[in-house]
Design an enzyme around this catalytic site. Structure first.
Site, PDB file in Angstrom:
ATOM      1  N   LYS A  12      -5.060 -20.496 -15.525  1.00  0.00           N
ATOM      2  CA  LYS A  12      -6.352 -20.540 -14.830  1.00  0.00           C
ATOM      3  C   LYS A  12      -6.527 -19.322 -13.915  1.00  0.00           C
ATOM      4  O   LYS A  12      -7.603 -18.799 -13.782  1.00  0.00           O
ATOM      5  CB  LYS A  12      -6.475 -21.820 -13.991  1.00  0.00           C
ATOM      6  CG  LYS A  12      -7.827 -21.982 -13.305  1.00  0.00           C
ATOM      7  CD  LYS A  12      -8.959 -21.990 -14.296  1.00  0.00           C
ATOM      8  CE  LYS A  12     -10.333 -22.006 -13.651  1.00  0.00           C
ATOM      9  NZ  LYS A  12     -11.420 -21.775 -14.635  1.00  0.00           N
ATOM     10  N   GLU A  59     -19.634 -13.378 -23.708  1.00  0.00           N
ATOM     11  CA  GLU A  59     -19.074 -14.584 -23.083  1.00  0.00           C
ATOM     12  C   GLU A  59     -18.898 -15.687 -24.123  1.00  0.00           C
ATOM     13  O   GLU A  59     -17.880 -16.381 -24.142  1.00  0.00           O
ATOM     14  CB  GLU A  59     -19.965 -15.043 -21.931  1.00  0.00           C
ATOM     15  CG  GLU A  59     -19.565 -16.343 -21.284  1.00  0.00           C
ATOM     16  CD  GLU A  59     -18.137 -16.355 -20.712  1.00  0.00           C
ATOM     17  OE1 GLU A  59     -17.528 -15.268 -20.604  1.00  0.00           O
ATOM     18  OE2 GLU A  59     -17.633 -17.452 -20.437  1.00  0.00           O
ATOM     19  N   LYS A  94     -15.282 -17.469 -25.035  1.00  0.00           N
ATOM     20  CA  LYS A  94     -15.084 -18.929 -25.019  1.00  0.00           C
ATOM     21  C   LYS A  94     -14.479 -19.401 -26.338  1.00  0.00           C
ATOM     22  O   LYS A  94     -13.552 -20.212 -26.361  1.00  0.00           O
ATOM     23  CB  LYS A  94     -16.426 -19.616 -24.758  1.00  0.00           C
ATOM     24  CG  LYS A  94     -16.884 -19.504 -23.313  1.00  0.00           C
ATOM     25  CD  LYS A  94     -16.196 -20.499 -22.458  1.00  0.00           C
ATOM     26  CE  LYS A  94     -15.635 -20.107 -21.125  1.00  0.00           C
ATOM     27  NZ  LYS A  94     -15.324 -18.797 -20.728  1.00  0.00           N
ATOM     28  N   ASN A  96     -18.678 -34.114   2.388  1.00  0.00           N
ATOM     29  CA  ASN A  96     -18.645 -33.340   1.149  1.00  0.00           C
ATOM     30  C   ASN A  96     -20.045 -32.782   0.979  1.00  0.00           C
ATOM     31  O   ASN A  96     -21.019 -33.526   1.046  1.00  0.00           O
ATOM     32  CB  ASN A  96     -18.283 -34.242  -0.037  1.00  0.00           C
ATOM     33  CG  ASN A  96     -18.375 -33.480  -1.356  1.00  0.00           C
ATOM     34  OD1 ASN A  96     -18.193 -32.277  -1.383  1.00  0.00           O
ATOM     35  ND2 ASN A  96     -18.681 -34.174  -2.440  1.00  0.00           N
ATOM     36  N   TRP A 110     -12.585 -28.644  -0.216  1.00  0.00           N
ATOM     37  CA  TRP A 110     -12.872 -27.422  -0.974  1.00  0.00           C
ATOM     38  C   TRP A 110     -13.770 -26.632  -0.050  1.00  0.00           C
ATOM     39  O   TRP A 110     -14.957 -26.924   0.097  1.00  0.00           O
ATOM     40  CB  TRP A 110     -13.564 -27.732  -2.296  1.00  0.00           C
ATOM     41  CG  TRP A 110     -13.777 -26.504  -3.121  1.00  0.00           C
ATOM     42  CD1 TRP A 110     -14.898 -25.738  -3.200  1.00  0.00           C
ATOM     43  CD2 TRP A 110     -12.824 -25.848  -3.963  1.00  0.00           C
ATOM     44  NE1 TRP A 110     -14.707 -24.680  -4.030  1.00  0.00           N
ATOM     45  CE2 TRP A 110     -13.445 -24.709  -4.518  1.00  0.00           C
ATOM     46  CE3 TRP A 110     -11.521 -26.110  -4.309  1.00  0.00           C
ATOM     47  CZ2 TRP A 110     -12.799 -23.850  -5.400  1.00  0.00           C
ATOM     48  CZ3 TRP A 110     -10.883 -25.265  -5.199  1.00  0.00           C
ATOM     49  CH2 TRP A 110     -11.510 -24.132  -5.723  1.00  0.00           C
TER      50      TRP A 110
END
Ligand code: AGP
Length: 606
Positions: free
Chosen positions: A601, A481, A485, A102, A76
């Site tokens: 997503k 927000e 959600k 990482n 990542w």
């Protein structure tokens, strides 16, 4: 986050390493790579590819040499885009030492300069490559003792790291180390494993050892040695893994969303590393802040709400007007844009088409573009003049949580940097705010320790037809927000309002038993008194009020206490209970938490 795997033992290493990477790919999928040891002294076998693990698997031919020890990595990206060269493992100049990592090495620039001055040649743009060259020198200084060398370099590194290293002169050995980043040992029979989490090896063994902070582990097929950085041998704290393989991929959490809610402290910490005293020139050098007279933030959904909070901080600290625009609306109103406009696209995925198209519009009209993004090398940062990457790690659940927290952090960092650059705030103020920001991971941990009762509280309202959210100042974007959600997870109507706006219409929505969540401003503040009046107003009309506050709220039916923080930073704390309430409501309603209906997503269509 990245996925890290190491295997040494009686079997061929390629299979368990590949299998481990498959189980850890959710931790990062920009690129993947493997290094295997062969005969003593022979160069390592290394294969690494940009893109998903399937790209690496597709490049493997049947003539991969047989090996009993190796390491693997799914990336990542934090420093350096997702390319073959930037993929891990990274090698020393002899090609005999391989390392995977990482985390984030905060002092990699200075380390690299010193190593290049000593003759090391670098190939990648990563922070990790500095570590493998440092380790190579340390190993020589310790006459080939890789574990002693690892202990040495850990004392020079700043930042967060999980490291695994192998050397061709000692083909059965793998040495690892960790600081602020996970590393577990899988204890096998004639074989041992190292990994970011147990998902990588749970199919082979349920016996595991947890490594503590600043510990070094040295494994062979028949031995496991754990020491501190001074070389003192430490006891093994072995435990039985109780999860099954699929649960392990979620770190033992029932859903990725819950895991990501609990990852917020680490995501905030990683996003702050090296940035609380101002943004590095490597991030901002392409921008001309002096020419900026206006900021325009463009985003969608949760990212838009982060931008609304950013407006307060940037306007206050940088003394500059900030507009926050729905990306899908922005370009269709022919806005006035030129070189004095700093456009800030905020996007977790970096691929949201609405945001991308709005950014392109602004660019073609001369704006400077400084994007905030969580996905290295995605389209939006690639087309920006500069990018501030958030380091939340992969966010798998559709409902954004840790990405939102790090987008807020990015907004604060931009506000402080811009304010300092414009001479509106002093270095002392930046230091003070840096200290306040640095307290947030621990404060979010505190909030997470108190959310358990929300499960029962949420179920009281599972059959409500709607829920209202009230906030003032930065609490208003937080209310928006919280409402989003609940909509996207519980499929329940929800709406956020400024507290002062209620009396101009929305208060007509209040009925007997209507659940209202009030996000209270800092206790004792003028706005807190006004919000307390709003609580009284809705209570008087039958509402049931849940208040989120750092102080008492006598009129509320339930109070969720959170720690105090600087008024602008409060949303980082007050949003956490809202995330948990939405999560619990989704469960109560039997919804798919990680993949709610009708959503994706990353929305790559306009
Ligand atoms: C938030 O929970 C949603 N997943 C959605 O609103 C999201 O924030 C929005 O689509 C923007 O996505 P981006 O940050 O990847 O651009």
């Amino acid at each position: 986050m990245c996925g890290i795997v190491g295997y040494t033992g009686k079997s061929s290493a390629l299979s368990p390493v590949l299998e481990g990477l498959r189980r850890l790919e959710y931790r990062g999928y920009d690129s993947a790579g493997i290094a295997l040891t062969l005969k003593p002294g022979a160069p390592l076998w290394v294969e690494k590819r940009a893109g998903k693990l399937e790209n690496l698997e597709g490049s493997l031919t049947p003539d991969v040499p047989k090996s009993h020890s190796g390491i693997g990595h799914t990336r990542w990206a934090t420093h350096g885009g997702p390319t073959d060269t930037n993929a891990h493992p990274h090698l020393d100049n002899e090609g005999k030492l391989a390392l995977i990592h990482n985390g984030i090495i905060e002092n990699y620039v200075e380390l690299r300069a010193a190593l290049e001055a000593k003759g090391h040649t670098f190939k990648s743009e990563t922070d990790t490559e500095s570590v493998v060259h440092l380790l190579s020198d340390a190993r020589k200084a310790h006459n080939g003792d890789l574990a002693a060398a690892m202990r040495d370099i850990c004392q020079e590194l700043r930042g967060s790291f999980t490291l695994l290293a192998i050397h061709s002169d000692d083909p059965e050995r793998i040495v690892g180390a960790r600081r602020n980043s996970p590393l577990v040992v899988g204890v096998g029979d004639g074989e041992n494993f190292l990994a970011s989490d147990v998902a990588a090896f749970i199919a082979h063994t349920k016996r595991a050892l947890e490594l503590g902070q600043d510990e070094v582990v040295d494994i062979t097929p028949s031995s496991i040695t754990i020491t501190d950085l001074l070389g003192n041998i430490l006891p093994h704290n072995e435990y039985e893994i109780s999860w099954d393989a699929s649960a392990a991929e979620r770190g033992g959490y029932t859903h990725f969303m819950l895991k990501e809610i609990y990852e917020q402290p680490k995501a905030i910490l990683d996003t702050l590393i090296g940035r609380t005293a101002g943004l590095d020139a490597s991030i901002t050098s392409a921008l001309n802040f002096e020419a900026v007279s206006k900021v325009v933030i463009i985003a969608c959904g949760t990212a838009y709400h982060a931008g609304l909070v950013g407006k307060y901080a940037i306007e206050k600290w940088a003394g500059i007007p900030v507009d926050v625009e729905y990306a899908s609306e922005y370009r269709y109103r022919d806005p006035s844009v030129d070189g004095s406009t700093l456009v800030i696209p905020i996007s977790q995925s970096g691929e949201t088409m609405d945001t991308l198209m709005a950014m392109r519009y602004a660019k073609t009209h001369g704006a400077q573009v400084f994007s905030v993004c969580n996905t290295n090398g995605s389209t939006i940062p690639r087309e920006s003049d500069a990018v501030l990457y958030t380091h939340a790690g992969p966010e798998i659940a559709v409902a954004s949580t840790k990405a939102f927290a790090t987008q807020l952090i990015a907004m604060y960092l931009v506000g402080l940097h811009l304010g300092l650059a414009r001479g509106v705030i002093t270095p002392e103020f930046v230091t003070q705010m840096g200290d306040e920001l640095s307290e947030l991971p621990a404060k979010v941990e505190q909030v997470l320790e108190t959310v358990e009762p929300l499960r029962e509280l949420t179920r009281k309202f599972k059959d409500s037809s709607s829920m209202l959210f009230l906030g003032r100042h930065v609490g208003f974007p937080t209310a928006l927000e919280g409402a989003l959600k609940l909509k996207e997870l519980a499929y329940m109507h929800a709406e956020g309002f400024p507290g002062g706006e209620l009396k101009h219409g929305p208060i007509a929505l209040i009925d007997q038993g209507t659940p209202v969540i009030a996000i209270m401003p800092a206790a004792g503040s003028l706005l807190a008194e006004k919000m307390a009046s709003n609580v009284q107003e809705v209570k008087a009309r039958g509402a049931v009020v849940i208040a989120i506050s750092d102080g008492p709220v006598p009129a509320a039916d339930h109070v969720i206490r959170i720690p105090s923080a600087h008024e602008f930073l409060q949303p980082v704390l007050s949003v956490v209970p809202l995330q948990v309430i939405a999560y619990e409501m989704a469960l109560a309603r039997g919804n798919d938490v990680d993949q709610p209906r009708n959503l994706a997503k990353s929305v790559t269509v306009e």
